[in-house]
Design a protein around this motif. Structure first.
Motif, PDB file in Angstrom:
ATOM      1  N   UNK A 245       0.848  -1.196   0.000  1.00 40.34           N
ATOM      2  CA  UNK A 245       0.000   0.000   0.000  1.00 40.34           C
ATOM      3  C   UNK A 245       0.879   1.240   0.000  1.00 40.34           C
ATOM      4  N   UNK A 246       0.284   2.349  -0.446  1.00 46.45           N
ATOM      5  CA  UNK A 246       0.972   3.622  -0.376  1.00 46.45           C
ATOM      6  C   UNK A 246       1.024   4.113   1.071  1.00 46.45           C
ATOM      7  N   UNK A 247       1.973   4.975   1.364  1.00 49.59           N
ATOM      8  CA  UNK A 247       2.010   5.668   2.648  1.00 49.59           C
ATOM      9  C   UNK A 247       0.984   6.805   2.579  1.00 49.59           C
ATOM     10  N   UNK A 248      -0.070   6.701   3.371  1.00 51.50           N
ATOM     11  CA  UNK A 248      -1.133   7.707   3.390  1.00 51.50           C
ATOM     12  C   UNK A 248      -1.420   8.040   4.847  1.00 51.50           C
ATOM     13  N   UNK A 249      -1.067   9.253   5.257  1.00 52.24           N
ATOM     14  CA  UNK A 249      -1.149   9.639   6.662  1.00 52.24           C
ATOM     15  C   UNK A 249      -2.078  10.833   6.829  1.00 52.24           C
ATOM     16  N   UNK A 250      -2.983  10.741   7.766  1.00 46.97           N
ATOM     17  CA  UNK A 250      -3.867  11.852   8.077  1.00 46.97           C
ATOM     18  C   UNK A 250      -3.099  12.959   8.804  1.00 46.97           C
ATOM     19  N   UNK A 251      -3.491  14.203   8.542  1.00 48.72           N
ATOM     20  CA  UNK A 251      -2.951  15.307   9.320  1.00 48.72           C
ATOM     21  C   UNK A 251      -3.376  15.201  10.775  1.00 48.72           C
ATOM     22  N   UNK A 252      -4.593  14.705  10.982  1.00 44.27           N
ATOM     23  CA  UNK A 252      -5.092  14.465  12.343  1.00 44.27           C
ATOM     24  C   UNK A 252      -5.422  12.980  12.461  1.00 44.27           C
ATOM     25  N   UNK A 253      -4.489  12.176  12.952  1.00 44.55           N
ATOM     26  CA  UNK A 253      -4.716  10.720  12.996  1.00 44.55           C
ATOM     27  C   UNK A 253      -5.910  10.303  13.838  1.00 44.55           C
ATOM     28  N   UNK A 254      -6.346  11.148  14.770  1.00 44.10           N
ATOM     29  CA  UNK A 254      -7.455  10.772  15.650  1.00 44.10           C
ATOM     30  C   UNK A 254      -8.820  11.112  15.075  1.00 44.10           C
ATOM     31  N   UNK A 255      -8.834  11.893  13.995  1.00 43.56           N
ATOM     32  CA  UNK A 255     -10.110  12.346  13.436  1.00 43.56           C
ATOM     33  C   UNK A 255     -10.699  11.282  12.511  1.00 43.56           C
ATOM     34  N   UNK A 256     -12.026  11.060  12.559  1.00 45.79           N
ATOM     35  CA  UNK A 256     -12.643  10.124  11.613  1.00 45.79           C
ATOM     36  C   UNK A 256     -12.444  10.566  10.162  1.00 45.79           C
ATOM     37  N   UNK A 257     -12.396  11.888   9.954  1.00 43.29           N
ATOM     38  CA  UNK A 257     -12.151  12.429   8.617  1.00 43.29           C
ATOM     39  C   UNK A 257     -11.066  13.503   8.728  1.00 43.29           C
ATOM     40  N   UNK A 258     -10.108  13.418   7.829  1.00 42.77           N
ATOM     41  CA  UNK A 258      -9.009  14.368   7.895  1.00 42.77           C
ATOM     42  C   UNK A 258      -8.354  14.488   6.531  1.00 42.77           C
ATOM     43  N   UNK A 259      -7.770  15.657   6.274  1.00 41.10           N
ATOM     44  CA  UNK A 259      -6.890  15.790   5.123  1.00 41.10           C
ATOM     45  C   UNK A 259      -5.612  14.997   5.376  1.00 41.10           C
ATOM     46  N   UNK A 260      -4.822  14.825   4.328  1.00 40.35           N
ATOM     47  CA  UNK A 260      -3.642  13.965   4.447  1.00 40.35           C
ATOM     48  C   UNK A 260      -2.375  14.778   4.224  1.00 40.35           C
ATOM     49  N   UNK A 261      -1.270  14.236   4.722  1.00 36.53           N
ATOM     50  CA  UNK A 261       0.017  14.911   4.582  1.00 36.53           C
ATOM     51  C   UNK A 261       0.455  14.965   3.108  1.00 36.53           C
ATOM     52  N   UNK A 262       0.250  13.869   2.413  1.00 38.48           N
ATOM     53  CA  UNK A 262       0.665  13.797   1.008  1.00 38.48           C
ATOM     54  C   UNK A 262      -0.351  12.954   0.252  1.00 38.48           C
ATOM     55  N   UNK A 263      -1.137  13.559  -0.641  1.00 39.58           N
ATOM     56  CA  UNK A 263      -2.137  12.770  -1.374  1.00 39.58           C
ATOM     57  C   UNK A 263      -1.476  11.841  -2.382  1.00 39.58           C
ATOM     58  N   UNK A 264      -2.216  10.824  -2.775  1.00 40.57           N
ATOM     59  CA  UNK A 264      -1.799   9.931  -3.855  1.00 40.57           C
ATOM     60  C   UNK A 264      -2.258  10.560  -5.166  1.00 40.57           C
ATOM     61  N   UNK A 265      -1.323  10.855  -6.045  1.00 38.47           N
ATOM     62  CA  UNK A 265      -1.655  11.499  -7.312  1.00 38.47           C
ATOM     63  C   UNK A 265      -1.215  10.590  -8.457  1.00 38.47           C
ATOM     64  N   UNK A 266      -2.136  10.319  -9.364  1.00 41.95           N
ATOM     65  CA  UNK A 266      -1.812   9.593 -10.591  1.00 41.95           C
ATOM     66  C   UNK A 266      -1.849  10.562 -11.767  1.00 41.95           C
ATOM     67  N   UNK A 267      -0.942  10.314 -12.709  1.00 42.53           N
ATOM     68  CA  UNK A 267      -0.818  11.191 -13.860  1.00 42.53           C
ATOM     69  C   UNK A 267      -1.121  10.412 -15.129  1.00 42.53           C
ATOM     70  N   UNK A 268      -1.874  11.033 -16.007  1.00 46.19           N
ATOM     71  CA  UNK A 268      -2.259  10.406 -17.266  1.00 46.19           C
ATOM     72  C   UNK A 268      -1.296  10.812 -18.369  1.00 46.19           C
ATOM     73  N   UNK A 269      -0.882   9.833 -19.144  1.00 49.23           N
ATOM     74  CA  UNK A 269      -0.006  10.004 -20.295  1.00 49.23           C
ATOM     75  C   UNK A 269      -0.526  11.132 -21.198  1.00 49.23           C
ATOM     76  N   UNK A 270       0.338  12.066 -21.528  1.00 45.43           N
ATOM     77  CA  UNK A 270      -0.077  13.182 -22.399  1.00 45.43           C
ATOM     78  C   UNK A 270      -0.350  12.714 -23.824  1.00 45.43           C
TER      79      UNK A 270
END
Length: 783
Positions: A245-270
């Motif tokens: 799995x990717x490393x995906x960490x919440x900014x607030x680990x205790x919150x049921x919903x939180x933004x993340x430190x670094x999102x997973x971004x996929x890029x589409x071939x130009x």
């Protein structure tokens, strides 16, 4: 680092070696920057090799490049124990070089250009392969012989070096030579004896500490990195799996919903053209909903690759759009830290001809007039809907999710299934308005929560109990036992869906003709468009047949209440058998006489390799042979029903339940069905194919003694009955000839080995079908 282009040198400076001689450890991965263009060989632009833990180690006056072996470890042991375990298992020294310079502070300078020209990706093995190198499709004998790397025609390119804070990227040209390149390569490469590809090398800084490995859970599946840990306490398993799995960490680990430190971004071939680009961006973007429902806000995005960026740069998760000479599989790959299971990069390869093949099928169903109409039956629109689903599917693999081939039986619960188009009937006409689902599935949300969120055992157990899950090993082959494990199937009841789909097929065939062609299109194209329509039921047939001798089981753990596997109910097995037998009846396999002249139109111009693999063998030149079409469909059904492992399960089940469907009953129903209508050539061809398949199965080394005996006796009974059959003309000649062959052991063996009389079934899966009835399987043990 520095480059010396005139000398072809790429000089890198390594840290001063530690006491064990190791100067630097990195993750190392290779990928193809240019592709071969061959779907069966799998050497596509964007294909990646294995991720290695690479160490630069000083040994005397040289530097060794070594692939270490982190699978074997002692994670809880002290340094001495960890060193001892490492010493007990082999590593690979793949290259040695002289030290070019030793700096005053102990750092070492080496030229890595010769290493980059080595075949670390395994291209020679792929060029010489005799089976599917990717492991995603059936085995296919396709390759050349004797390909080897020519070091005089291979070199690293100093001009391609790109150094970033955490990764080094560089390309090399590699040329492989052979005097026997084979037809697949001769069809593509201008000088087939010399195949040149550009290989990209990525050297990536080891991920920072802090990633928390997650134990793999068989109930929800995925991909895993194996760990063999000798520091495990006695009584605990030494071998375990860590979920990738990717490393995906919440900014607030205790919150049921939180933004993340670094999102997973996929890029589409130009290089992806419109409208395909928009369809893929939509489908891949569905994953953002799954992560959001799992409590990760804005954790997943898909964007176009920035202009000028290298898609093989390890910093970019990529979806590549590639072209091949023929249609082939799409696939999702991962660069994974072998120590922890952390995914460092995802890489998807999508082949452009898949969508065009889908359009062929949809055009056969609804007609060419719907092309680019924008309506619900527009083949182009439906193909784009399929591409959206495919993009989500393959990116799902790179996120860590495995196939779930039972999702189709739970109302399209996952994009990780193989979906066929859902074809309805509206006023007696095929209808594609609900061909493919839109959006992420409920199973996908559950697996995102398990793999990336902090779920507890109770939630995991509830999800596993609520949803069906069947992975590749229990689904991909046509004779697997799991009743819910079908590919390219649909519907909550596979048997009912087969019956429904046969009605759709009949309606579509009754309307098939010149309307399937665009104005001015060669009539010869009808032959190609006819095949997927004629074999529309091929995968639903296999899915329904899995009830015969089928078992329902789960990837259970002790205490979850799903430990015991249960045979499919006898009534359900018999219903599936009757549905499968219906596909063998002449009324299902009779080509309309009005179609034969249209399907016999001549083709002119250069040979199209894709066209040639997509059509039935003719009766000479362009002349269509309706008996070949019937034979191909009958062959699929007979081989499916008579798969030796399926028959062996029937024997086992009937031993424990007197009411169960047994081998004898199945053979009785099968032979009664095909021998009931032998008054014309069509009925006789169907019966011949079925009886010949029975003879072949009885001689297969993987047929159990009980199965072989039952088939042998049934063929003897049929031979005796045919000798007494009251018939005249062609039917009498056929019955007596076949009777002699069945009653004489030597002639029956010849019948079992009469493979030249078997027809070639055009491929259904993206690459092709594995012929499990080939001659070698009759003569040697099946592995």
């Amino acid at each position: 680092m520095r480059t010396e282009a005139a000398k072809g040198r790429i000089l890198v400076t390594l840290p001063a070696p530690a006491q064990d001689g190791v100067s630097l450890r990195l993750l190392y991965s290779t990928a193809l920057k240019t592709g071969l263009g061959s779907a069966p060989l799998g050497l596509d632009r964007g294909r990646i090799g294995n991720t290695q833990l690479l160490a630069f180690r000083r040994i005397g006056g040289k530097i060794a490049v070594q692939f270490e072996n982190p699978r074997f470890r002692a994670s809880a042991g002290d340094a001495a124990q960890q060193s001892a375990v490492a010493s007990d298992f082999g590593i690979s020294t793949v290259w040695l070089t002289d030290i070019a310079e030793t700096l005053p502070d102990g750092r070492l300078v080496i030229d890595i250009a010769p290493f980059l020209a080595l075949d670390t990706l395994g291209i020679a093995a792929s060029l010489n392969q005799e089976s599917d190198v990717l492991g995603v499709g059936p085995a296919t004998a396709i390759a050349g012989q004797g390909f080897r790397l020519d070091d005089k025609l291979s070199l690293a390119d100093p001009a391609t070096v790109r150094l970033f804070p955490d990764n080094l990227e560089v390309d090399a040209i590699q040329t492989f030579v052979s005097d026997k390149p084979g037809a697949e390569i001769e069809n593509i490469v201008p000088e087939p004896r010399k195949v040149t590809l550009t290989v990209h090398h990525s050297f990536v800084r080891l991920p920072e500490p802090g990633f928390v490995p997650r134990p793999f859970d068989p109930r929800l599946g995925g991909f895993a990195t194996q760990a063999v840990d000798f520091s495990a306490p006695l009584g605990a398993p030494v071998v375990s799996d860590l979920a990738n799995r990717f490393r995906l960490e919440k900014l607030d680990p205790t919150a049921p919903r939180s933004r993340v430190k670094k999102p997973i971004i996929f890029y589409l071939d130009r290089n992806t053209p419109e409208p395909i680009r928009s369809a893929l961006l939509e489908g891949i973007g569905w994953w953002s909903d799954a992560f959001d429902q799992a409590g990760f806000i804005d954790a997943f995005r898909v964007e176009m690759l920035p202009e000028g960026a290298d898609p093989l740069d390890a910093r970019y998760n990529m979806v590549n759009w590639v072209d091949r000479a023929t249609r082939g599989w799409a696939y999702g790959q991962q660069i994974v830290d072998p120590r922890t299971g952390e995914i460092v990069k995802g890489m998807v390869v999508l082949g452009s001809l898949r969508a065009r093949q889908d359009i062929q099928i949809f055009q056969a169903l609804v007609g060419a007039a719907e092309l680019n109409s924008g309506g619900p039956n527009d083949p182009v629109k439906v193909a784009l809907d399929r591409l959206a689903q495919l993009g989500a599917h393959e990116v799902g693999h790179t996120l860590g999710f495995a196939h779930n081939f039972a999702a189709s039986t739970q109302d399209r619960a996952s994009v990780m299934d193989y979906p066929p188009p859902r074809i309805g009937l509206a006023d007696g006409k095929p209808d594609l308005s609900d061909a493919y689902a839109k959006g992420i599935g409920i199973w996908d949300v559950a697996t995102v929560r398990w793999l990336y969120a902090d779920t507890d055992e109770r939630e995991t157990a509830e999800a596993a109990a609520r949803y069906r899950f069947v992975q590749d090993d229990n689904a991909r082959a046509a004779d697997t036992s799991q009743v819910w494990g079908g590919l390219w199937d649909d519907g909550v009841d596979p048997t009912a869906e087969l019956n429904r789909l046969m009605a759709v097929r009949a309606a579509a065939l009754s309307r098939f003709g010149l309307d399937a062609l665009s104005p001015g299109e060669p009539v010869a194209n009808l032959r190609r468009r006819f095949v997927p329509l004629w074999l529309l039921h091929r995968y639903q047939l296999v899915a329904a047949a899995k009830a015969i001798g089928g078992v329902e089981f789960a990837y259970a753990v002790k205490g979850d209440g799903r430990e015991a596997a249960a045979p499919v109910a006898p009534a359900q097995q018999r219903a599936a058998l009757e549905a499968a037998l219906a596909t063998l009846r002449p009324e299902a396999l009779r080509v309309s006489p009005a179609l034969v002249p249209l399907l016999s139109a001549a083709q002119n111009g250069n040979t199209d390799r894709q066209y040639e693999t997509e059509i039935f063998a003719t009766a000479g030149g362009p002349v269509f042979d309706p008996l070949v079409a019937a034979d191909a469909a009958a062959q699929l059904t007979a081989q499916t029903l008579l798969a030796p492992r399926r028959l062996a399960r029937l024997v086992v089940q009937s031993q424990g339940d007197a009411s169960a469907l047994g081998v004898g009953e199945m053979l009785d129903r099968l032979t009664a069905t095909v021998l009931a209508s032998t008054g014309d050539d069509l009925g006789r061809r169907i019966a011949y194919r079925t009886l010949a398949t029975m003879a072949q199965v009885a001689r297969r080394p993987d047929a159990t003694p009980e199965v072989a005996a039952a088939i042998d006796q049934k063929l003897t009974d049929v031979g005796a009955a045919l000798a007494k059959r009251k018939a005249s003309g062609a039917e009498r000649a056929w019955a007596l000839s076949l009777s002699r062959r069945l009653l004489d052991p030597a002639q029956r063996d010849q019948l079992a080995a009469s493979l030249p009389r078997m027809v070639t079934v055009p491929p259904g899966d993206p690459i092709g079908e594995d012929d499990w009835m080939d001659l070698s399987s009759l003569l040697a043990p099946v592995e």
